[in-house]
Write a protein that holds these residues in place. Sequence first.
Motif, mmCIF file in Angstrom:
data_model
loop_
_atom_site.group_PDB
_atom_site.id
_atom_site.type_symbol
_atom_site.label_atom_id
_atom_site.label_comp_id
_atom_site.label_asym_id
_atom_site.label_seq_id
_atom_site.Cartn_x
_atom_site.Cartn_y
_atom_site.Cartn_z
ATOM 1 N N GLU A 125 3.037 3.808 -1.005
ATOM 2 C CA GLU A 125 2.387 4.803 -1.872
ATOM 3 C C GLU A 125 3.206 5.135 -3.112
ATOM 4 O OE1 GLU A 125 3.068 5.463 1.459
ATOM 5 O OE2 GLU A 125 1.099 4.837 2.173
ATOM 6 N N GLU A 126 4.528 4.935 -3.014
ATOM 7 C CA GLU A 126 5.406 5.263 -4.137
ATOM 8 C C GLU A 126 5.597 4.078 -5.083
ATOM 9 O OE1 GLU A 126 8.847 6.516 -2.062
ATOM 10 O OE2 GLU A 126 7.876 8.325 -1.272
ATOM 11 N N GLY A 127 5.040 2.919 -4.741
ATOM 12 C CA GLY A 127 5.141 1.744 -5.594
ATOM 13 C C GLY A 127 6.279 0.807 -5.215
ATOM 14 N N ALA A 128 7.012 1.133 -4.166
ATOM 15 C CA ALA A 128 8.129 0.273 -3.736
ATOM 16 C C ALA A 128 7.581 -0.845 -2.854
ATOM 17 C CB ALA A 128 9.143 1.104 -2.953
ATOM 18 N N VAL A 140 -5.108 -5.608 -1.069
ATOM 19 C CA VAL A 140 -3.975 -6.523 -0.881
ATOM 20 C C VAL A 140 -2.686 -5.863 -1.368
ATOM 21 C CG1 VAL A 140 -2.962 -8.706 -1.639
ATOM 22 C CG2 VAL A 140 -5.357 -8.622 -0.919
ATOM 23 N N LYS A 141 -2.769 -5.224 -2.520
ATOM 24 C CA LYS A 141 -1.588 -4.547 -3.065
ATOM 25 C C LYS A 141 -1.096 -3.484 -2.096
ATOM 26 C CE LYS A 141 0.013 -1.882 -7.029
ATOM 27 N NZ LYS A 141 -0.370 -1.210 -8.267
ATOM 28 N N ALA A 142 -2.011 -2.763 -1.461
ATOM 29 C CA ALA A 142 -1.629 -1.716 -0.506
ATOM 30 C C ALA A 142 -0.889 -2.303 0.687
ATOM 31 C CB ALA A 142 -2.865 -0.961 -0.038
ATOM 32 N N GLN A 143 -1.119 -3.568 0.989
ATOM 33 C CA GLN A 143 -0.420 -4.209 2.100
ATOM 34 C C GLN A 143 1.035 -4.510 1.752
ATOM 35 O OE1 GLN A 143 -1.760 -4.792 5.203
ATOM 36 N NE2 GLN A 143 -3.458 -3.598 4.379
#
Length: 109
Positions: free
Chosen positions: A77-80, A70-73
């Motif tokens: 990749e850089e956290g933005a 879910v977080k990846a959605q």
Amino acid sequence: MADTSDIRTPAQIEADIKRRREVLADTLDEIGVRVHPKTIVGDAKAKVVSNIDHTLGRAYVSVNKAVTDVKAQFVDEEGAPRLERVLPVALVAVGLVGLLALGTRRRKG
């Protein structure tokens, strides 16, 4: 001529009987420990705890994977944050909260 290598003395026979009695006594003691109610309960508790630990471990891995997916959605990749995905979800959430607030207000009023 008779083979004398198979002939045992009475002392050897008695020593063999004594060793076998000791082995039998040890075996009976071990069986007594294994069938004792405290041992059975302890083994059952250990098995239940092991199964619970295993189940919780698998559940943790599953939840962690779901959260990561879910977080990846919503985060690159850089956290933005991925605004193209975050904004629609935020708008839907705000809309639902607003509808719930209106529904609650109408019931009270």
